[in-house]
Structure formats: C-alpha cells, structure tokens
Enzyme design. Sequence first.
Site, PDB file in Angstrom:
ATOM      1  N   SER A 179       0.809  -1.225   0.000  1.00  0.00           N
ATOM      2  CA  SER A 179       0.000   0.000   0.000  1.00  0.00           C
ATOM      3  C   SER A 179       0.840   1.272   0.000  1.00  0.00           C
ATOM      4  CB  SER A 179      -0.897   0.000   1.244  1.00  0.00           C
ATOM      5  OG  SER A 179      -1.522   1.248   1.370  1.00  0.00           O
TER       6      SER A 179
ATOM      7  N   LYS B  15     -12.850  -6.284   3.331  1.00  0.00           N
ATOM      8  CA  LYS B  15     -13.878  -5.260   3.128  1.00  0.00           C
ATOM      9  C   LYS B  15     -15.294  -5.746   3.433  1.00  0.00           C
ATOM     10  CE  LYS B  15     -11.616  -2.338  -0.310  1.00  0.00           C
ATOM     11  NZ  LYS B  15     -11.824  -1.600  -1.564  1.00  0.00           N
TER      12      LYS B  15
ATOM     13  N   ASP C 104     -14.705   4.724  -1.579  1.00  0.00           N
ATOM     14  CA  ASP C 104     -14.382   4.483  -2.997  1.00  0.00           C
ATOM     15  C   ASP C 104     -15.383   5.199  -3.906  1.00  0.00           C
ATOM     16  OD1 ASP C 104     -12.177   2.915  -2.546  1.00  0.00           O
ATOM     17  OD2 ASP C 104     -13.279   1.018  -2.632  1.00  0.00           O
TER      18      ASP C 104
ATOM     19  N   ALA D 265     -16.764  -7.055 -11.944  1.00  0.00           N
ATOM     20  CA  ALA D 265     -17.883  -7.336 -11.040  1.00  0.00           C
ATOM     21  C   ALA D 265     -17.399  -7.566  -9.609  1.00  0.00           C
ATOM     22  CB  ALA D 265     -18.666  -8.547 -11.539  1.00  0.00           C
ATOM     23  N   GLY D 266     -16.235  -7.015  -9.261  1.00  0.00           N
ATOM     24  CA  GLY D 266     -15.737  -7.140  -7.893  1.00  0.00           C
ATOM     25  C   GLY D 266     -16.145  -5.924  -7.059  1.00  0.00           C
TER      26      GLY D 266
ATOM     27  N   THR E 281     -16.680 -13.530 -15.861  1.00  0.00           N
ATOM     28  CA  THR E 281     -17.654 -14.484 -15.321  1.00  0.00           C
ATOM     29  C   THR E 281     -19.003 -13.774 -15.292  1.00  0.00           C
ATOM     30  OG1 THR E 281     -15.830 -15.135 -13.872  1.00  0.00           O
ATOM     31  CG2 THR E 281     -17.980 -16.148 -13.445  1.00  0.00           C
TER      32      THR E 281
HETATM   33  P1  ATR Z   1     -11.792  -5.773  -6.482  1.00  0.00           P
HETATM   34  O1  ATR Z   1     -12.448  -5.913  -5.144  1.00  0.00           O
HETATM   35  O2  ATR Z   1     -10.512  -4.978  -6.454  1.00  0.00           O
HETATM   36  O3  ATR Z   1     -12.730  -5.256  -7.529  1.00  0.00           O
HETATM   37  P2  ATR Z   1     -12.060  -8.559  -7.223  1.00  0.00           P
HETATM   38  O4  ATR Z   1     -13.280  -8.697  -6.412  1.00  0.00           O
HETATM   39  O5  ATR Z   1     -11.012  -9.617  -7.150  1.00  0.00           O
HETATM   40  O6  ATR Z   1     -11.278  -7.222  -6.902  1.00  0.00           O
HETATM   41  O7  ATR Z   1     -12.511  -8.371  -8.762  1.00  0.00           O
HETATM   42  C1  ATR Z   1     -11.594  -8.399  -9.794  1.00  0.00           C
HETATM   43  C2  ATR Z   1     -12.309  -8.212 -11.135  1.00  0.00           C
HETATM   44  O8  ATR Z   1     -11.330  -8.353 -12.181  1.00  0.00           O
HETATM   45  C3  ATR Z   1     -13.391  -9.231 -11.429  1.00  0.00           C
HETATM   46  O9  ATR Z   1     -14.373  -8.634 -12.235  1.00  0.00           O
HETATM   47  C4  ATR Z   1     -12.604 -10.298 -12.232  1.00  0.00           C
HETATM   48  O10 ATR Z   1     -13.399 -11.075 -13.090  1.00  0.00           O
HETATM   49  P3  ATR Z   1     -14.124 -12.442 -12.556  1.00  0.00           P
HETATM   50  O11 ATR Z   1     -15.334 -11.985 -11.792  1.00  0.00           O
HETATM   51  O12 ATR Z   1     -14.440 -13.177 -13.785  1.00  0.00           O
HETATM   52  O13 ATR Z   1     -13.096 -13.143 -11.679  1.00  0.00           O
HETATM   53  C5  ATR Z   1     -11.724  -9.418 -13.056  1.00  0.00           C
HETATM   54  N1  ATR Z   1     -10.545 -10.142 -13.526  1.00  0.00           N
HETATM   55  C6  ATR Z   1      -9.457 -10.497 -12.803  1.00  0.00           C
HETATM   56  N2  ATR Z   1      -8.545 -11.130 -13.580  1.00  0.00           N
HETATM   57  C7  ATR Z   1      -9.095 -11.193 -14.830  1.00  0.00           C
HETATM   58  C8  ATR Z   1      -8.651 -11.698 -16.096  1.00  0.00           C
HETATM   59  N3  ATR Z   1      -7.463 -12.287 -16.232  1.00  0.00           N
HETATM   60  N4  ATR Z   1      -9.457 -11.542 -17.165  1.00  0.00           N
HETATM   61  C9  ATR Z   1     -10.671 -10.943 -17.045  1.00  0.00           C
HETATM   62  N5  ATR Z   1     -11.140 -10.429 -15.881  1.00  0.00           N
HETATM   63  C10 ATR Z   1     -10.380 -10.558 -14.802  1.00  0.00           C
END
Ligand code: ATR
Length: 279
Positions: free
Chosen positions: A15, A68, A101, A126-127, A150
Amino acid sequence: MVNKVGLIGWPVEHSISPNMHNAAFWALGMTDWSYELVPIPPDIVGKSLRTLRDEGGFVGVNVTVPLKQSVMPYVKPDERARAIGAVNTIDFRDGSGTNTDVMGFLDDLKANGINPAGMNVLVLGAGGAARAAIYGLARSSAKVTVVNRTIDRAREMVTELVATAGIQNVTVEMLDDAAEQPIDLIVNCTSVGMWPNVEESPWISGVPFPRGITLYEMVYRPESTMLMHQAISRGGHVIGGLGMLVRQGAAAFELWTGKAAPLDVMFEAARQALVAKSK
Ligand code: ATR
C-alpha cells in the site's frame, strides 16, 4: 498522545496509503497523527478490530482486500456501505463504517470534467471496485452496462445492488454485444493490466474498441495501461486511476481528522511512492 489511523488487510505491504496520509499530516503540522500498516489475517477480524480500538490507540482504519466484507458485522455500516456490501473506512469513535471508494470515484470524474448523468457507461468487472463504481454511476443517473469475464458474477452483483440500493438502468451483457451499442464512457474496474501483468488488457482482442470514447482506468500501476493505449489509438481520452486512489484517501482523512485534506500533497506523495516502488 498519538492519534493513530491505518490500513488493515492481508497483505498490506504494497500500500501507498501511509505515504499519502503521513505526508498530509506532516504538511498540516499534525505531528500527533500517524498512519500505519496493520496486517490482519481474515480469521481474526473481530478481535483485531477491538484490540486496535481499545488498546492500540486507533481513531479509525481503512480496510482493504480481503476484509472489506468481513468487517461489516463489527461496524455500523452507513447506507452506502450497506448498498455496496463493502466497508473501506471505519471510525472507531462512533463505530461507523463507510465506503469512500464511491466518493473517490465520483469526485475524480468531476475533477476531470465528467458528469455521468445521462451517459452510456460500460463498466468492466464485477468485484468490489465495480460495485462502488456502478452504485455511484447509477445514483448519478448514468445508463450502465456491465460486462465481466464471469457473467454470472455480474448478474448476481446487479441483482444484489438492485435489492440493496434500488438502483436502476443497469444491464449485464457480453462484451461483443455491449461494444455495438452507444458508449460514452468505459470504466475499467478489473485488475487486468495491473503491474506486473502490464501486457494484458480486459478488452478481448477481436472485439473492435469503440472510437472516441473516454476511458476511466482504475488501475494506477502502471500509470499507463495496455487498455489506455487501446483507447488512445482509437481516438479516445483516458484518465488513470491515481486520482480515485488519492480522493478515496482524502475522504477518509477528512472523516477522521475533520480537516480539509491537502490534495496536492497527497497526489505528490502517491506519485513519489509509486515511482519508488517501481525501482
Ligand atoms: P476488487 O475488489 O478490487 O474489484 P475482485 O473482487 O477480485 O477485486 O474483482 C476483480 C475483477 O477483475 C473481477 O471482475 C474479475 O473477473 P471475474 O469476476 O471473472 O473473476 C476481473 N478479472 C481479474 N482477472 C481477470 C482476467 N485475467 N481476465 C478478465 N477479468 C479478470
């Protein structure tokens, strides 16, 4: 007595928040404040929070991955945090939890001259970051389309946001379908392209990148991502994610201290810290 604040998560070493906040304390002569990194394993969240509050001298903390969601039962989440399902800032004085955020994102859009009202916005991801962006955009009267690797995760997220926040005007689509519709703004809320995977992009090759759009890239390391290059090569305008990072920190700073955050100081400290980490 020192007023402590800090970041809890697992891990937290990456961080740059201590750099931003401690520079701000120093600039305002707040020598009795300090920002510390506190690694906390996910299985002892409740006890750790009590210890920080009762014995550690902490006024509040920021919260990062993977805590979180898991801190939620131990705080009083405000409407925004409940709607998003994630807390990133806690104030121990009243036990409240919020999510800065959303403010960080909306404030940074505004600072870059973007008013999302009525815009067609494509959100990638979608995270937790996507939830904050979609909540903020929908509340600002944007029309939001979400795509995600996904797709079921995106559908679940939108169903939850509709239930918890009553948001409207949000649909989930496949990237190729979404790319054929009008788009004014793309917001990358995925972690794709983040250092060290700087050659990767969440925009699947084979789907033409829309022309002349604005891209808001939440990834801030590297400063310029592959997705940003794609947008520029198609005549787009790009905004990097450092502004959101600094502004979510500034919102937490103001909550804890009651003082206006010195944004310029925090920006400069964040930039310097990123340069130092790249060496
Ligand atoms: P955060 O809380 O920082 O948003 P997260 O919950 O891990 O982190 O979400 C990461 C996002 O990046 C998700 O939308 C993830 O897609 P999935 O829901 O399919 O896992 C996306 N992501 C991470 N790596 C990826 C990749 N190699 N290709 C496409 N999407 C990816």
